[in-house]
Design a protein around this motif. Structure first.
Motif, PDB file in Angstrom:
ATOM      1  N   TRP A  45     145.412  14.451 -20.608  1.00 39.84           N
ATOM      2  CA  TRP A  45     144.136  14.494 -21.326  1.00 39.84           C
ATOM      3  C   TRP A  45     143.644  13.080 -21.542  1.00 39.84           C
ATOM      4  O   TRP A  45     144.419  12.174 -21.776  1.00 39.84           O
ATOM      5  CB  TRP A  45     144.228  15.302 -22.624  1.00 39.84           C
ATOM      6  N   LEU A  46     142.336  12.918 -21.348  1.00 41.20           N
ATOM      7  CA  LEU A  46     141.709  11.603 -21.401  1.00 41.20           C
ATOM      8  C   LEU A  46     140.765  11.531 -22.586  1.00 41.20           C
ATOM      9  O   LEU A  46     140.002  12.457 -22.834  1.00 41.20           O
ATOM     10  CB  LEU A  46     140.908  11.350 -20.129  1.00 41.20           C
ATOM     11  N   PHE A  47     140.815  10.406 -23.294  1.00 42.13           N
ATOM     12  CA  PHE A  47     139.860  10.149 -24.370  1.00 42.13           C
ATOM     13  C   PHE A  47     139.092   8.906 -23.969  1.00 42.13           C
ATOM     14  O   PHE A  47     139.696   7.855 -23.726  1.00 42.13           O
ATOM     15  CB  PHE A  47     140.610   9.931 -25.677  1.00 42.13           C
ATOM     16  N   ASN A  48     137.791   9.039 -23.854  1.00 39.46           N
ATOM     17  CA  ASN A  48     136.963   7.925 -23.369  1.00 39.46           C
ATOM     18  C   ASN A  48     137.471   7.401 -22.028  1.00 39.46           C
ATOM     19  O   ASN A  48     137.469   6.202 -21.783  1.00 39.46           O
ATOM     20  CB  ASN A  48     136.974   6.771 -24.379  1.00 39.46           C
ATOM     21  N   GLY A  49     137.992   8.301 -21.190  1.00 45.01           N
ATOM     22  CA  GLY A  49     138.482   7.899 -19.888  1.00 45.01           C
ATOM     23  C   GLY A  49     139.887   7.327 -19.885  1.00 45.01           C
ATOM     24  O   GLY A  49     140.427   7.011 -18.838  1.00 45.01           O
ATOM     25  N   LYS A  50     140.497   7.179 -21.085  1.00 40.22           N
ATOM     26  CA  LYS A  50     141.850   6.623 -21.141  1.00 40.22           C
ATOM     27  C   LYS A  50     142.871   7.749 -21.269  1.00 40.22           C
ATOM     28  O   LYS A  50     142.711   8.654 -22.086  1.00 40.22           O
ATOM     29  CB  LYS A  50     141.983   5.673 -22.337  1.00 40.22           C
ATOM     30  N   ASP A  51     143.910   7.675 -20.451  1.00 41.25           N
ATOM     31  CA  ASP A  51     144.946   8.707 -20.468  1.00 41.25           C
ATOM     32  C   ASP A  51     145.734   8.609 -21.766  1.00 41.25           C
ATOM     33  O   ASP A  51     146.216   7.546 -22.131  1.00 41.25           O
ATOM     34  CB  ASP A  51     145.876   8.477 -19.263  1.00 41.25           C
ATOM     35  N   LEU A  52     145.855   9.746 -22.472  1.00 43.07           N
ATOM     36  CA  LEU A  52     146.554   9.726 -23.766  1.00 43.07           C
ATOM     37  C   LEU A  52     147.976  10.250 -23.675  1.00 43.07           C
ATOM     38  O   LEU A  52     148.684  10.281 -24.679  1.00 43.07           O
ATOM     39  CB  LEU A  52     145.786  10.550 -24.801  1.00 43.07           C
ATOM     40  N   ALA A  53     148.403  10.706 -22.474  1.00 43.05           N
ATOM     41  CA  ALA A  53     149.750  11.274 -22.372  1.00 43.05           C
ATOM     42  C   ALA A  53     150.778  10.231 -22.763  1.00 43.05           C
ATOM     43  O   ALA A  53     150.734   9.088 -22.308  1.00 43.05           O
ATOM     44  CB  ALA A  53     149.998  11.760 -20.947  1.00 43.05           C
ATOM     45  N   GLY A  54     151.693  10.597 -23.645  1.00 41.43           N
ATOM     46  CA  GLY A  54     152.753   9.693 -24.059  1.00 41.43           C
ATOM     47  C   GLY A  54     152.326   8.658 -25.081  1.00 41.43           C
ATOM     48  O   GLY A  54     153.112   7.826 -25.499  1.00 41.43           O
ATOM     49  N   ILE A  55     151.047   8.678 -25.478  1.00 39.89           N
ATOM     50  CA  ILE A  55     150.573   7.722 -26.487  1.00 39.89           C
ATOM     51  C   ILE A  55     150.912   8.284 -27.863  1.00 39.89           C
ATOM     52  O   ILE A  55     150.556   9.406 -28.176  1.00 39.89           O
ATOM     53  CB  ILE A  55     149.050   7.525 -26.382  1.00 39.89           C
ATOM     54  N   PRO A  56     151.621   7.518 -28.706  1.00 43.90           N
ATOM     55  CA  PRO A  56     151.977   8.041 -30.020  1.00 43.90           C
ATOM     56  C   PRO A  56     150.750   8.240 -30.918  1.00 43.90           C
ATOM     57  O   PRO A  56     149.704   7.617 -30.714  1.00 43.90           O
ATOM     58  CB  PRO A  56     152.908   6.977 -30.595  1.00 43.90           C
TER      59      PRO A  56
END
Lengths: 299, 330, 424
Positions: free
Chosen positions: A90-101
């Motif tokens: 899943w992307l927020f503002n084009g940035k991949d959020l997978a694995g982001i705490p």
């Protein structure tokens, strides 16, 4: 925080932007802020969330509805980093959020509130607010012991907090412990606290749950204000009247999947949605609002 | 009954080595448990690694006093990292069990025959404190303060100890009134909420564990130097629980709580103990049915009962605010 | 509430005194070191006379030889640290130390133990060393046996945690209570061991019910937080443990009429009759509780309360009654565990405290609050504890078991059989 244009204009902009979007699950949006693909989460043998594709339109108020156990809160937890999916991106503002705490997700501009309000009871209201501000020098270990490094910023944070408390009618409670607030006031505090970081997107998990009816209108207005200030809102809600009143777009989940999407009026007539709410749940008493949309059912 | 002996013994306990050691341990716990809500049940291990680093390096390996101190502090930091990495993501009760297990591991290793060469087994180590007392600027002699009489070395370690307490209090005071301390309090109330506000909760918990461990480990140094000996069984779980009793007695999440608690705790414990012994010696009926060894156990019975009663009737301790605690409806 | 609590606390105190004041206390005259040399072969015990024992320390050396009944006494001049050594050359043929490291035993003579009892572990001379495989088989059996004993404590702890959320640090003292009560009835009142053990379990169950009613139930009613209750349980543990010490002293005691019968060999594994009793009784008790929880109405109610007390209550389940039964069953199990543990370890005031950490480790390994988890975790701990002695010194086996706990939590943060909870 984004600038405030003339009231009402953002609503029309959002509705217009979404007018051409087809009413099908996973429909592409003209300007998505959040895009999720194949997000799957299992608990033991139970598949709690299995979302193929969903997009959230920037600057709009999107409601996420569905019967109990549809996976709405779990989906929220996955998107905000509070839970880890078994697969998906899943992307927020084009940035991949997978694995982001979770804390990094919040810093990137996507903040959330909780179904069971998490007011920090044994801290004063103003301290709750100050805690919401990100990028504080005084929150670094070594700098914290040298007050002159953070005093100026603290004053700036406090004045911003006071302004928000005033807007949310909480200024009189400034020096009270958050634990002494009523349920509705806690919801307001939680929302105001989330705004301290100047988010782009606000995720509200059942903002109306446990709120005194007298406060409902004020809360609704606050959510509409978020859109007018340029923020994107995604919220989970059970109250259909509220959903119809404030949302520009509705996404319906059932058994972990997105089963329907569309503007509130269309979605509430959708037979798949009515089945999801009523099918297999005939034994459950319908809420007053649940009945209200079956009346509109042309069948 | 010899009242002057009773009073001097009580005062010495209230302001002497015991109060300093447990005061420092409780100051560390206050940052961890009082402010951050971390259930560190392994505080005695922080005291142990500091005390034994000093003792082992100086006595068994011939290093200087200051190297012992530096390594001791580094060992406390390392222990905090070792404990924190696996446990700080877990639920609070898991943290409690893992820290208590780790403290027990440390104690068992220190007293083991296998590692006797380094740690002296169950006898401990006792020839390492000269480097410290060589620093003593106080002239040789006995010094009388009120009813207490101290040697120059006793006076020196007590002065150094209270300076360390003052330093630890200053650090705590600066930290908890800063935005950093605000994050800790937020974590204590609800860590998910704090996470949702963009704070790296794991990092803050780790920092609190390390700083609390280092402040507590100063107590280990004072214990080792004050007794001029280290013994593994002092660092058992009971010492950690004493520090908790002290923290709660004084008032958790209050800067001065641990120190006030330590002074009162040791005055009560040592005072009741010495009065009881005097009564037995004086042949007072009923009381003198007790043997001397039974009288020594009474203090522990009092600690247990006191901790229960305190937690039930006055969980905020002496300095805390009852109303503030009542808000915690979890 | 204040009056009731204090009255209850007083009642506990008096009840304990009534029970323990009758206990035979070890007569301690002056400082001394003593012991009794017994050759333990196949569960039997025969005195070993004529063996030279030497005590040195505090500038003092004294030797003696064991008498016809195997006993020896060496009075020492002062409190302090001593080394007690046995002259292996004076042992009769075929008798040797089962633990060769124990030629010298260190001890400290100080209150409350001014009469130090030293036990040299004698048995069949292990000059004929078992093969590694045979040792492993023997250790496996001992691991299972010890694991079952831990499980008796762990199951009760886990049930109480599941239904009330209490992390009970005073659970070890319930284990001790069972063994002490049995010892008192057996050695003090002269009841046969079996009768004393049954009464011991009953008394421990009553103790559990009483503890719940007088302390934990009022605290739950006041809405005391879980962490506050945990700290109360720490206070209770310190209180009880030192009351036991106060009335019993620090020495280890054995049940009377504890005569071993001939041991039995199953392949490579030597099993004493008491081992068989321990294993069978614990399996029966564990099975009864597991089946009870799975099949009976009350058991189902227990699981419902564990899942969600508020929901269970609204479904018409009397939550407090369920909790009371859980306390009774949990305490009875723990008491039984203590009684059986004393078969191999003897009775002491801190026996429960010493295994408590292993019980916690077992419950945590399995996942807090799950029934199967507690049993599986216990067996893992027991087996690991014994089998680790193949590679590490046996004095460090607890270190190994506790390390495994930490490592497993690193890999599976919610225990072996636990599940993680949802946020929000």
């Amino acid at each position: 925080m984004p600038d405030s244009p003339v009231a009402g204009s953002r609503k029309e902009a959002a509705v217009q932007a979404l007018a051409a979007v087809p009413n099908v699950p996973g429909a592409p949006k003209p300007d998505p802020i959040l895009v999720a693909d194949h997000v799957m989460r299992r608990f033991g043998g139970l598949t709690a969330v299995d979302v193929d594709h969903v997009e959230i339109q920037r600057g709009a108020i999107t409601a996420l509805i569905g019967p109990n156990g549809a996976g709405k809160t779990t989906f929220f937890n996955l998107l905000t980093g509070f839970d880890t999916p078994d697969s998906g991106s899943w992307l927020f503002n084009g940035k991949d959020l997978a694995g982001i705490p979770a804390y990094r997700v919040a810093r990137m501009g996507m903040v959330r509130t909780f179904q069971l309000t998490k007011a920090l009871s044994r801290m004063k209201v103003i301290e709750n607010m100050r805690l919401g501000s990100t990028g504080q020098t005084g929150e670094r270990l070594w700098a914290s012991m040298l007050p002159f490094t953070w005093r100026k910023q603290e004053r700036e944070i406090t004045s911003r907090a006071d302004a928000l408390l005033e807007r949310f009618n909480l200024l009189a409670k400034r020096e009270d412990f958050a634990g002494s607030l009523s349920g509705g006031q806690r919801k307001l505090l939680e929302m105001a606290r989330a705004l301290m970081s100047g988010p782009e997107m606000v995720m509200l998990d059942e903002p109306m749950a446990g709120v005194n009816p007298a406060l409902t209108q004020s809360l609704l207005q606050h959510i509409k204000d978020l859109r007018e200030q340029g923020m994107t809102v995604l919220f989970v809600e059970h109250d259909m009247d509220m959903v119809r009143d404030i949302s520009d777009w509705v996404i319906v989940m059932a058994q972990g999947r997105v089963i329907a999407e569309g503007p509130p009026e269309d979605v509430m007539k959708d037979s798949a949605v009515i089945d999801a709410y009523l099918g297999g749940h005939h034994d459950k008493a319908l809420t007053a609002s649940g009945v209200s949309f079956t009346e509109e059912d042309p069948a | 009954m010899d009242w002057s002996f009773i009073i001097s013994t009580t005062l010495l306990a209230a302001f002497g080595i015991e109060a300093i050691v447990f005061g420092l341990a409780a100051i560390g716990l206050n940052l961890q448990f009082g402010y951050t809500g971390l259930l560190n049940f392994g505080q005695s291990a922080f005291l142990a690694v500091a005390a034994y680093s000093l003792a082992t390096l100086v006595s068994q390996m011939g290093f200087s006093f200051w190297i012992g101190i530096v390594v001791g502090i580094l060992a406390a930091v390392l222990l905090a990292l070792l404990l924190g990495v696996p446990t700080l993501r877990l639920r609070a009760d898991y943290l409690a069990i893992v820290t208590i297990a780790a403290a027990e591991i440390v104690r068992l290793l220190l007293r083991s025959v296998t590692l006797k060469e380094w740690f002296g087994g169950s006898d401990g180590i006792n020839d390492f404190s000269r480097g410290f007392y060589d620093l003593n600027p106080i002239a040789i002699g006995r010094y009388t303060i009120g009813p207490i009489s101290l040697s120059q070395d006793q006076l020196f370690i007590i002065i150094v100890g209270w300076c360390l307490v003052a330093l630890a209090l200053l650090v705590t005071w600066l930290l908890v009134r800063s935005p950093w301390g605000r994050v800790l309090k937020g974590i204590r109330e609800d860590e998910d909420a704090v996470r949702s506000l963009g704070k790296n909760v794991y990092l803050y918990k780790m920092q609190a564990l390390i700083i609390g461990g280092v402040l507590g480990c100063l107590g280990g140094f004072v214990y080792a130097l004050g007794r001029q000996a280290v013994n593994p069984d002092f660092f058992g779980t009971d010492s950690t629980f004493f520090a908790y009793a002290i923290l709660i007695l004084g008032g958790a999440a209050r800067v001065f709580g641990p120190v006030l608690g330590a002074i009162i705790f040791w005055a009560l414990i040592q005072g009741s103990d010495v009065i009881l012994r005097s009564l037995i010696d004086a042949g007072v009926p009923v009381v003198s049915l007790m043997t001397a060894s039974q009288a020594a156990i009474i203090r522990f019975i009092l600690v247990g009962a006191g901790l229960m009663i305190l937690m039930i009737y006055r969980p905020q301790g002496i300095l805390g605010d009852r109303k503030e605690l009542a808000l915690d409806a979890r | 509430m204040h009056r009731r609590f204090l009255a209850a606390l007083g009642a506990v105190f008096i009840a304990l005194i009534a029970l323990f004041a009758l206990a035979p206390t070890a007569a301690a005259e002056g400082e001394q070191v003593s012991g009794r040399l017994e050759n333990r072969v196949d569960g039997g015990r025969t005195p070993v006379p004529g063996v030279t024992i030497t005590v040195t320390g505090e500038g003092f050396t004294e030797s003696t030889t064991s008498g016809a009944d195997g006993t020896w006494v060496i009075p020492v001049p002062a409190q302090g640290a001593y080394e007690v050594s046995i002259d292996v050359a004076t042992l009769p043929e075929g008798v040797g130390l089962t633990d060769p490291d124990k030629v010298i035993i260190k001890t400290t003579v100080q209150p409350p133990n001014i009469n130090r009892i030293i036990i040299f572990p004698l048995g069949e001379s292990t000059a004929v060393t078992n093969s590694k495989w045979e040792t492993a088989a023997q250790l496996t059996f001992e691991g299972v046996r010890f694991g079952l004993l831990i499980a008796l404590g762990a199951l009760g702890l886990s049930l109480i945690y599941g239904t009330t959320g209490l992390t009970n640090f005073a659970h070890g003292e319930i284990i001790t209570f069972g063994a002490l009560a049995t010892y008192t009835l057996n050695a003090g009142f002269g009841l046969p061991l079996i009768v004393a053990a049954i009464l011991g379990v009953v008394l421990t169950a009553i103790f559990g019910a009483f503890q719940n009613r007088s302390l934990w139930k009022p605290l739950r009613k006041r809405g005391t937080g879980l962490i506050a209750m945990m700290i109360v349980s720490i206070g209770l543990a310190i209180l009880l443990r030192n009351l036991f010490l106060f009335f019993y002293g620090g020495d280890k005691q054995a049940y009377t009429e504890f005569v071993g019968l001939a041991g039995i060999k199953f392949g490579p594994v030597a099993v004493t009759p008491s081992d068989i009793v321990v294993v069978i009784v614990s399996i029966l008790a564990l099975a009864a509780v597991v089946i009870g929880v799975q099949k009976t109405r009350l058991g189902k109610a227990t699981r419902a309360v564990s899942d969600n007390p508020a929901l269970a209550s609204s479904a018409g389940i009397d939550v407090e009654r369920v909790i009371e039964v859980v306390w009774i069953v949990g305490a009875a199990l723990a008491g039984l565990g203590g009684i059986l543990l004393a078969f191999t370890q003897q009775v002491s005031f801190q026996m429960g405290f010493q295994v408590l950490l292993l019980v916690f480790a077992a419950v945590t390994l399995g996942g807090l609050g799950t029934i199967w988890g507690a049993i599986v975790g216990s067996l893992v701990v027991g087996l690991f504890l014994q089998l680790s002695t193949l590679v590490i010194p046996s004095e460090l086996k607890n270190v190994g078991a506790l390390l495994v706990l930490i490592v497993i939590l690193l890999v599976r943060p919610y225990g072996l059989l636990g599940r993680r909870e949802r946020v929000g």
